[in-house]
Scaffold this active site. Structure first.
Site, short mmCIF file in Angstrom:
data_model
loop_
_atom_site.label_atom_id
_atom_site.label_comp_id
_atom_site.label_asym_id
_atom_site.label_seq_id
_atom_site.Cartn_x
_atom_site.Cartn_y
_atom_site.Cartn_z
N ILE A 181 0.82 -1.20 0.00
CA ILE A 181 0.00 0.00 0.00
C ILE A 181 0.86 1.25 0.00
CG2 ILE A 181 -0.29 0.24 2.50
CD1 ILE A 181 -3.04 0.70 -0.15
N SER A 226 11.54 0.92 7.56
CA SER A 226 11.21 -0.49 7.50
C SER A 226 12.41 -1.28 8.00
CB SER A 226 10.89 -0.92 6.06
OG SER A 226 10.80 -2.33 5.98
N LYS A 285 -6.00 2.74 7.08
CA LYS A 285 -7.15 2.03 7.62
C LYS A 285 -6.80 0.55 7.84
CE LYS A 285 -8.23 -0.58 4.00
NZ LYS A 285 -8.47 -2.03 4.02
N ASP A 322 -10.91 -6.48 6.38
CA ASP A 322 -9.92 -5.53 5.89
C ASP A 322 -10.44 -4.84 4.63
OD1 ASP A 322 -6.95 -4.53 5.96
OD2 ASP A 322 -7.30 -5.18 3.90
#
Length: 309
Positions: free
Chosen positions: A14, A36, A92, A170
């Site tokens: 994403i 990351s 989200k 999800d």
């Protein structure tokens, strides 16, 4: 006005598909860093750090972060940033629990930082005009059909099947984020069934019956086992005809005809985030997550065959 220096925390699909292009296309932001633990997940033109701790300790300085991690680990990261007055964009769902999102909202209010619970589907092209059209109509019934292939959209993502990962909710929460935004009255769950694979902790499908406060019935069909064509449709029957949102809200069909505009979901989200930051406000709507929590609270659970990627 100087650009908002933003760091992306969590460099999965994403972040790469949506957040990076939106940030690079918005003059209100400059990409300051990526974060990351995987060393090769950085991008050209920005420092890459292994953790938020490292970013905050070593720099570069950031005014805001976008949290693109799984929801189960998001609270500590968001709280750490907000405590320093850093603005936070929450992918989200905004958290693994409602209580933690409430705590983050209170933290943002104390420190003056902006907190944005970002529901990207609300920024799909058809959603705003659908909301305006439905505001003047009597709602008779609603059908939500959100069926897709988890192997295509979430291959090998084990976290999504764990507690807090939501399973089929999800994608389903995207539909609920639209429905709670466009329907003129609140609605609540009356009954439902969750289908949970024998080897997983989260549902692969769900059948839910809601009702709004005026008695209109809302049916939701979620399934992660769809192959072939994918279905992301919301059909609202009204006293003036049918309102249909398809392709996740991108296409709006009214009695007068269909409209299909360019996908601007994530550019819209970042424009909203910039506005919140510049005006010193937060936007933390948890109504879609409440409905998901209610499904886990009230719906019956049925065990189905194991699922393996």
């Amino acid at each position: 006005m100087d650009p908002i220096r933003i760091g992306i925390v969590g460099m999965g699909k994403i972040a790469r598909d949506q957040h990076l292009p939106a940030i690079r296309g918005d003059a209100a932001f400059s990409l300051a860093a990526t974060v990351s633990p995987v060393a090769d997940q950085g991008v050209d033109g920005a420092p890459h750090l292994p953790s938020l701790d490292a970013l905050l300790a070593q720099g570069p300085a950031v005014d805001a972060i976008a949290l693109c991690t799984p929801p189960q680990v998001r609270y500590d990261l968001a709280a750490q940033a907000l405590a320093r007055g850093i603005h936070v964009f929450l992918e989200k769902p905004p958290g693994a629990t409602l209580a933690e999102v409430d705590a983050l909202e209170a933290c943002a209010a104390r420190t003056g930082a902006s907190l944005f619970a970002a529901w990207h589907s609300r920024f799909a092209a058809g959603v705003a005009p659908a909301r305006a059209w439905l505001a003047e109509r009597q709602i008779e019934s609603v059908s939500i059909v959100w069926r897709e292939d988890v192997r295509v959209w979430h291959p090998g993502q084990a976290w999504i099947w764990e507690p807090g990962g939501l399973g089929v909710f999800d994608p389903g929460i995207n539909a609920l984020s639209i429905a709670t935004h466009i329907l003129p009255r609140p609605f609540y769950l009356r009954a439902g069934t969750l289908l949970i694979p024998a080897n997983r902790a989260a549902p692969i499908a769900a059948d839910l019956s809601f009702c709004d406060t005026a008695g209109a019935e809302i049916h939701m069909d979620l399934d992660w086992r769809q192959t072939g064509a994918q279905s992301w449709d919301i059909i609202v029957e009204t006293d003036a005809g049918t309102c249909k949102l398809s392709r996740g809200g991108a296409v709006l069909t009214l009695p007068s005809g269909a409209e299909h505009k360019e996908d601007r979901e994530y550019p819209g989200l970042y424009a909203r985030f910039a506005t919140l930051i510049h005006s010193g406000r937060s936007d933390v709507d948890t109504s879609p997550l409440k409905l998901v929590a209610d499904a886990f609270l009230r719906a019956r659970r049925d065990t189905v065959e194991p699922f393996n990627d």
